[in-house]
Scaffold this motif. Structure first.
Motif, PDB file in Angstrom:
ATOM      1  N   THR A 198      -4.791  -4.226   4.211  1.00  0.00           N
ATOM      2  CA  THR A 198      -5.840  -4.192   3.091  1.00  0.00           C
ATOM      3  C   THR A 198      -6.398  -5.429   2.859  1.00  0.00           C
ATOM      4  O   THR A 198      -5.768  -6.702   2.900  1.00  0.00           O
ATOM      5  N   ASP A 237      -3.820  -2.295  -5.760  1.00  0.00           N
ATOM      6  CA  ASP A 237      -3.185  -2.793  -4.466  1.00  0.00           C
ATOM      7  C   ASP A 237      -3.870  -3.816  -3.867  1.00  0.00           C
ATOM      8  O   ASP A 237      -5.440  -3.686  -4.160  1.00  0.00           O
ATOM      9  N   ILE A 269      -4.618   2.680   2.831  1.00  0.00           N
ATOM     10  CA  ILE A 269      -4.393   2.717   4.299  1.00  0.00           C
ATOM     11  C   ILE A 269      -3.121   2.083   4.521  1.00  0.00           C
ATOM     12  O   ILE A 269      -2.903   0.794   4.132  1.00  0.00           O
ATOM     13  N   SER A 311       0.667  -1.306  -0.137  1.00  0.00           N
ATOM     14  CA  SER A 311       0.201   0.056  -0.106  1.00  0.00           C
ATOM     15  C   SER A 311       0.737   1.181  -0.113  1.00  0.00           C
ATOM     16  O   SER A 311       0.411   2.405  -0.753  1.00  0.00           O
TER      17      SER A 311
HETATM   18 MG   LIG Z   1      -1.903  -2.769   2.361  1.00  0.00          MG
END
Ligand SMILES: [Mg+2]
Ligand SMILES: Nc1nc2c(ncn2[C@@H]2O[C@H](COP(=O)(O)OP(=O)(O)OP(=O)(O)O)[C@@H](O)[C@H]2O)c(=O)[nH]1
Ligand SMILES: [K+]
Length: 444
Positions: free
Chosen positions: A253, A272, A245, A232
Motif C-alpha cells: 500500500t 488504510d 490490495i 489492508s
Molecule cells: Mg497494505
C-alpha cells in the motif's frame, strides 16, 4: 435582465439515464414556457400528461407536467416541473427547447434554494439543514439534518432575538427616564434578568455543540503500523469488500485508501495507509509521509502490529489502540503480556476474522462516546456556532457594562440581536450566501 430575475432550469433528479427525470423551472417565464411546451397551462398543482414540444417542431417526450404558480411554490416564484423519461437525448432536447426562451438559463448550484431563501420560504439554518439532508449518508445524519430543516435552531434563534429586543426596549426606556434624573433600576433589573435567562439557554445549546458538527463531518479512524502486518487485510474486513490490495510483499500500500462506513448509524471514515518504515524507494517514502500525516489528523489510530514487540512510531493527539494481528500464527499465545500502559489492546486475525467483531463493537462504542448524545444537538456548522458564541459574548458584556452606562449595555444587546439575525440570514449575509449555496447540488 439581472441574473436574479432570469428564469432558471435544472435537472433536479439523479444522473441520467434513469427511468424518470425531473426538470424544474423557476421564474417569471415558467408559465409561458409550460404553455408553449405543453400546449396549455395545467391546473395548479395537478399532475397533467402532455406531449412536450414547441409548436411546429417534433415532440420531445410524452411527459407529466406540474404547474405551481408563485408565491405558493417551493421557491416562491412561478415554478414548473417536467417529469420526462430520463434519457440523455430526451434531456438534451428539453434543455435545448428551454434555452430558446429569452432570459431563461441553466441554474447555478443551490440557486432554487437560494431563491426560496430570498423569498422568505426558509431561513438560513433551514437551508443548511436542507443541504445536509441531501448529503446525509447515515440515519443519524439524516435525523439531525431533518431537525435543522424543521427549523428547530431557527425557531430558537427567532425567540431569543425577540427577547433580546424586549430587553433592549426596557433598557432604552431606562435611558430615557434617567434623563429626567429618575432611577432606572426598576427597568434595568428585569432587563438584566431576561438577558441572564437567555444566556443560560444559549450556553446550554452551545454546550451540546461540537457533537452535531462532528456528526456532520464523521469520525476518522486510521489504520497504521509497520509494513506487512495486515493493515489492508483489516481494512477489507471492516469494509466487507476488497477495497485495498493485500499481498505478502512489504510495501504494497502506498496511497491512502479511504472507505466510508455506517457504524450503527454513525458515519466513520476508515483509512488504510502505507506501512511505516525507512525506505529508499521515493514512491514508498511519499506513501509513508502521507500515512504519517493522515494518522496524525485522525480521531483514532489503530496501530497494527504482528507481535507485541513492534514499537510505536506514531505521534498525534488522537487516542491509539494497539491491535495485534495474525494471532492464528501463534501456536501457544503468550499470556496477557503487558502492552504499553494505558493503551487499549486487541488481538485479532484479520484474515480469518477472529477478534474483528470485538474490535468493531469497540469502535461503535468509541463512536457513541465521540458523537455523544447528538439527538438534542441543534448546531451543525461552525458558522452557526460562531454566531451563537458571538451572541453569548455580547449578552455577557451587556450585563458586565450596564453599571458603566445603560447605553453601553444597549449597544451590546444590539450586537447580540445582530449576530442572531446573521444566523437566520436576515442581516448582511450576501457574502456568506454565495459560499453556502455554492455547496449545494445543481437543481436544488
Ligand atoms: Mg497494505
Ligand atoms: N496468517 C495470517 N496472515 C495474515 C493475516 N492478516 C494478513 N495476513 C497476511 O499478511 C500479508 C500482508 O497483508 P497486508 O494486508 O497486505 O498487510 P499491510 O500491512 O497492508 O502491508 P503493506 O501495505 O505492505 O504495509 C498478506 O499475505 C496477508 O494475507 C492474519 O491475520 N493471519
Ligand atoms: K503487504
Amino acid at each position: 435582465m439581472h441574473p436574479r430575475d432570469q428564469t432558471i432550469f435544472a435537472l433536479s433528479s439523479g444522473r441520467p439515464p434513469s427511468a424518470i427525470a425531473l426538470v424544474r423551472v423557476s421564474g417569471s417565464q415558467a408559465g409561458k414556457i409550460v404553455t408553449a411546451l405543453a400546449g396549455k397551462l395545467p391546473s395548479p398543482r395537478m399532475a397533467t400528461r402532455a406531449l412536450l414540444g414547441n409548436v411546429g417542431q417534433r415532440p420531445i417526450d410524452d411527459a407529466v407536467v406540474l404547474w405551481f404558480p408563485g408565491p405558493a411554490s417551493a421557491t416562491g416564484e412561478d415554478v414548473a416541473e417536467f417529469h420526462v423519461h430520463g434519457g440523455r437525448a430526451v434531456l438534451a432536447a428539453l434543455f435545448a427547447a428551454l434555452s430558446e426562451f429569452e432570459d431563461v438559463r441553466p441554474a447555478e448550484p443551490g440557486e432554487f434554494t437560494r431563491r426560496a431563501f430570498e423569498n422568505g420560504k426558509l431561513d438560513l439554518t433551514e437551508a443548511e439543514g436542507l443541504d445536509d439532508l441531501i448529503h446525509a449518508d447515515t440515519d443519524r445524519q439524516r435525523r439531525q439534518a431533518l431537525r435543522q430543516l424543521k427549523g428547530l435552531l431557527g425557531d430558537r434563534a427567532r425567540d431569543w432575538r425577540a427577547r433580546i429586543i424586549e430587553a433592549s426596549a426596557l433598557i432604552e426606556a431606562g435611558i430615557d427616564f434617567s434623563d429626567e434624573g429618575d432611577v432606572p433600576a426598576e427597568l434595568i433589573a428585569p432587563a438584566l434578568a431576561k438577558v441572564k435567562a437567555l444566556l443560560v439557554e444559549i450556553e446550554e445549546v452551545l454546550a451540546g455543540q461540537g457533537r452535531s458538527e462532528r456528526l456532520r463531518d464523521g469520525l476518522v479512524v486510521a489504520i497504521a503500523g509497520p509494513p506487512n502486518v495486515g493493515k489492508s487485510t483489516l481494512m477489507n474486513q471492516l469494509a466487507r469488500r476488497e477495497v485495498a490490495i493485500v499481498s505478502p510483499h512489504a510495501g504494497t500500500t502506498r496511497d491512502v485508501i479511504e472507505v466510508q462506513l455506517d457504524l450503527d448509524g454513525y458515519p466513520v471514515t476508515v483509512i488504510d495507509t502505507a506501512g511505516i518504515r525507512e525506505t529508499d524507494d521515493p514512491v514508498e517514502q511519499e506513501g509513508v509521509r502521507r500515512a504519517r500525516a493522515r494518522a496524525a489528523d485522525a480521531d483514532l489510530v489503530l496501530w497494527l502490529a504482528d507481535s507485541l514487540q513492534a514499537a510505536f512510531d506514531h505521534d498525534g493527539p488522537a487516542p491509539i489502540w494497539r491491535v495485534r494481528n495474525k494471532i492464528d500464527l501463534e501456536a501457544a499465545r503468550p499470556l496477557a503480556e503487558a502492552g504499553a500502559p494505558g493503551l487499549r489492546s486487541f488481538e485479532i486475525s484479520a484474515s480469518r476474522g477472529d477478534g474483528v467483531p470485538e474490535l468493531i463493537a469497540a469502535l461503535v462504542d468509541f463512536a457513541q462516546r465521540y458523537f455523544g448524545g447528538t439527538e438534542g444537538g441543534l448546531i451543525s456548522r461552525t458558522r452557526q456556532r460562531k454566531l451563537l458564541e458571538e451572541t453569548a459574548t455580547s449578552l455577557r458584556r451587556s450585563v458586565a457594562v450596564v453599571r458603566q452606562g445603560e447605553e453601553l449595555a444597549a449597544e451590546e444587546l444590539r450586537l447580540a440581536a445582530r449576530s442572531l439575525g446573521r444566523l437566520l440570514g436576515r442581516v448582511d449575509v450576501e457574502d456568506i450566501l454565495d459560499v453556502i449555496f455554492r455547496e449545494f447540488c445543481v437543481g436544488k
